[in-house]
Design a protein around this motif. Structure first.
Motif, short mmCIF file in Angstrom:
data_model
loop_
_atom_site.label_atom_id
_atom_site.label_comp_id
_atom_site.label_asym_id
_atom_site.label_seq_id
_atom_site.Cartn_x
_atom_site.Cartn_y
_atom_site.Cartn_z
N UNK A 92 0.79 -1.22 0.00
CA UNK A 92 0.00 0.00 0.00
C UNK A 92 0.83 1.27 0.00
N UNK A 93 0.18 2.37 0.33
CA UNK A 93 0.76 3.70 0.31
C UNK A 93 1.34 4.04 1.68
N UNK A 94 2.53 4.66 1.67
CA UNK A 94 3.16 5.03 2.93
C UNK A 94 2.33 5.99 3.77
N UNK A 95 1.40 6.70 3.14
CA UNK A 95 0.51 7.59 3.89
C UNK A 95 -0.28 6.81 4.94
N UNK A 96 -0.52 5.52 4.67
CA UNK A 96 -1.25 4.70 5.63
C UNK A 96 -0.45 4.50 6.92
N UNK A 97 0.88 4.54 6.80
CA UNK A 97 1.73 4.45 7.99
C UNK A 97 1.44 5.64 8.90
N UNK A 98 1.39 6.82 8.28
CA UNK A 98 1.12 8.03 9.07
C UNK A 98 -0.22 7.93 9.78
N UNK A 99 -1.22 7.44 9.09
CA UNK A 99 -2.54 7.28 9.71
C UNK A 99 -2.48 6.29 10.87
N UNK A 100 -1.76 5.20 10.67
CA UNK A 100 -1.66 4.18 11.71
C UNK A 100 -0.97 4.72 12.97
N UNK A 101 0.06 5.55 12.75
CA UNK A 101 0.76 6.14 13.90
C UNK A 101 -0.19 7.01 14.70
N UNK A 102 -0.99 7.81 14.00
CA UNK A 102 -1.93 8.70 14.68
C UNK A 102 -3.00 7.92 15.44
#
Length: 275
Positions: free
Chosen positions: A71-81
């Motif tokens: 997937x997209x690395x942006x999902x990592x940011x969402x998961x961290x939040x």
């Protein structure tokens, strides 16, 4: 510094590096382990591995590639939040076209910052170190343009705590006068960075400051980095500032660690690449 940001300081920071390339993860880890004593680098090849790492313990900082196998690395940011207790963790996107993403304002609200990987792993380590364990650059001088004396005093204190010299002026015209004197060898100041608010009293704005420094003074982004502070959430207006020649933006309300990190990184990068 506010209590909400204190957890970013740690004697044993845990940094999660998310990248599909094992070689890239190793290169980043090697540089960080050399430069940050006590650092624990957690390498992840995918979103799934990153989510597992987040569930296993506190993370102090995350870097992620944009393209991952699941997937997209942006999902990592969402998961961290979304992870408990991780709301203020810096999430840095590392990408070869980060500048284009930045100018087009394609990063979402979960991303703290970006890094252009073409700058190299040494520069990335300096960037990360600025978040985890900021190192002052004593003697560097900042030309600060802000028409509010109250805001200026608060911001100056943030910067002076990092052993930075700050020369504050109220108007764009005053900044140009100081830069002209410097260019003619008539000033005691040697400016290393310009920090300007986008909204200034008078006819000229922060965007005018950027454009004149880049065009009339012909100072490139490494010769004289420019950071623009803005509370304007309009992505087109933000993009215009970057396209005019600003190195980066600092969004309001100002967070001290984010401001300091961006300032120190631009100063360090300019010195690494020379003038």
């Amino acid at each position: 510094m506010s209590d909400a940001l204190r957890h970013l300081i740690s004697d044993a920071p845990r940094v999660m590096v998310v990248d599909g390339s094992k070689l890239v993860r190793k290169l980043i880890a090697d540089v960080l382990e050399r430069d940050l004593p006590g650092v624990n680098v957690i390498g992840c090849a995918s979103i799934a591995e990153a989510r597992k790492a987040l569930a296993e313990g506190e993370i102090h900082l995350v870097t992620t590639a944009l393209a991952l196998r699941d997937g997209d690395g942006m999902e990592i940011a969402r998961s961290v939040r979304e992870a408990a207790g991780q709301a203020y963790v810096p999430v840095i996107v590392v990408s070869g076209d980060a500048q284009q993403h930045l100018e087009e304002r394609r990063f979402n609200e979960y991303v703290t910052d970006y890094f252009d990987k073409s700058l190299g792993h040494e520069a990335l380590a300096a960037f990360i170190r600025g978040y985890v364990q900021p190192e002052p650059i004593p003697g560097a001088t900042i030309l600060y343009v802000e028409d509010s004396r109250v805001v200026a005093e608060t911001t100056k204190r943030m910067l002076e705590r990092q052993s930075l010299n700050v020369v504050h002026v109220l108007r764009a015209e005053d900044a140009f006068a100081l830069l002209t004197a410097e260019s003619l060898g008539l000033s005691t100041h040697r400016f290393d960075l310009v920090l300007t608010d986008v909204t200034l009293k008078g006819e000229l704005s922060g965007r005018d400051v950027v454009q004149r420094i880049r065009i009339d003074f012909a100072y490139g982004k490494r010769r004289l980095p420019i950071l623009v502070m803005t509370g304007d959430s309009n992505r087109d207006n933000q993009a215009a500032l970057l396209q005019a020649g600003a190195n980066d933006l600092v969004l309001k309300p100002i967070e001290e660690r984010l401001l300091v990190t961006k300032v120190l990184f631009q100063l360090r990068l300019a010195r690494m690449e020379g003038r």
